[in-house]
Enzyme design. Structure first.
Site, PDB file in Angstrom:
ATOM      1  N   ARG A 102       0.837  -1.204   0.000  1.00  0.00           N
ATOM      2  CA  ARG A 102       0.000   0.000   0.000  1.00  0.00           C
ATOM      3  C   ARG A 102       0.864   1.244   0.000  1.00  0.00           C
ATOM      4  O   ARG A 102       1.914   1.291   0.616  1.00  0.00           O
ATOM      5  CB  ARG A 102      -0.895   0.015   1.235  1.00  0.00           C
ATOM      6  CG  ARG A 102      -1.786   1.257   1.305  1.00  0.00           C
ATOM      7  CD  ARG A 102      -2.679   1.253   2.506  1.00  0.00           C
ATOM      8  NE  ARG A 102      -1.967   1.730   3.685  1.00  0.00           N
ATOM      9  CZ  ARG A 102      -2.506   1.808   4.897  1.00  0.00           C
ATOM     10  NH1 ARG A 102      -3.752   1.432   5.096  1.00  0.00           N
ATOM     11  NH2 ARG A 102      -1.815   2.258   5.908  1.00  0.00           N
ATOM     12  N   CYS A 104       0.055   5.479   0.694  1.00  0.00           N
ATOM     13  CA  CYS A 104      -0.973   6.393   1.184  1.00  0.00           C
ATOM     14  C   CYS A 104      -0.388   7.792   1.196  1.00  0.00           C
ATOM     15  O   CYS A 104       0.650   8.020   1.832  1.00  0.00           O
ATOM     16  CB  CYS A 104      -1.429   5.980   2.583  1.00  0.00           C
ATOM     17  SG  CYS A 104      -2.750   7.020   3.230  1.00  0.00           S
TER      18      CYS A 104
END
Length: 125
Positions: A102, A104
């Site tokens: 991920r 972000c």
């Protein structure tokens, strides 16, 4: 060969793009924001908006022949990094055992001034 993904269980694209593309055995989603499939905005907290985004992601993943369990990478765009902890609690509900890679980031502005947008890459079964 590329296959366009289109489902009525997620909001329609609001520009010159599609909900996602499958090529070979990979699915690439467009960014999902907290619009309902009917095009209504979820104007609530980061938690409420994140739940709607995941509802949309699950719909396009299913249409592609994938699922949250086959996501290999998620990219998250937040309007305000101060909402990260609250966002992350909801995110962890969807990715508890399976944890994809991920990124972000906080961005200056998102479409329709939403609080969160997420795009994913997933393996197609």
């Amino acid at each position: 060969m590329m296959r366009k993904v289109d489902t009525k269980k997620a909001p329609a694209a609001i520009g010159p793009y599609c909900q996602g593309i499958v090529i070979d055995r990979l699915f690439f989603s467009s960014g999902q924001i907290p619009l309902t499939p009917e095009g209504e905005m979820v104007n609530g907290s980061i938690e409420e908006q994140t739940h709607q985004v995941f509802s949309n992601l699950k719909a396009v993943l299913e249409e592609a022949g994938a699922s949250l369990q086959t996501v290999v990478k998620a990219t998250v765009f937040l309007k305000d990094m101060n909402t990260f902890a609250a966002f992350n609690e909801v995110y962890a509900e969807y990715f508890s055992e399976h944890k994809p890679a991920r990124s972000c980031v906080e961005v200056a502005r998102l479409p329709k001034d939403v609080l969160v947008e997420i795009e994913v890459i997933a393996s197609v079964n």
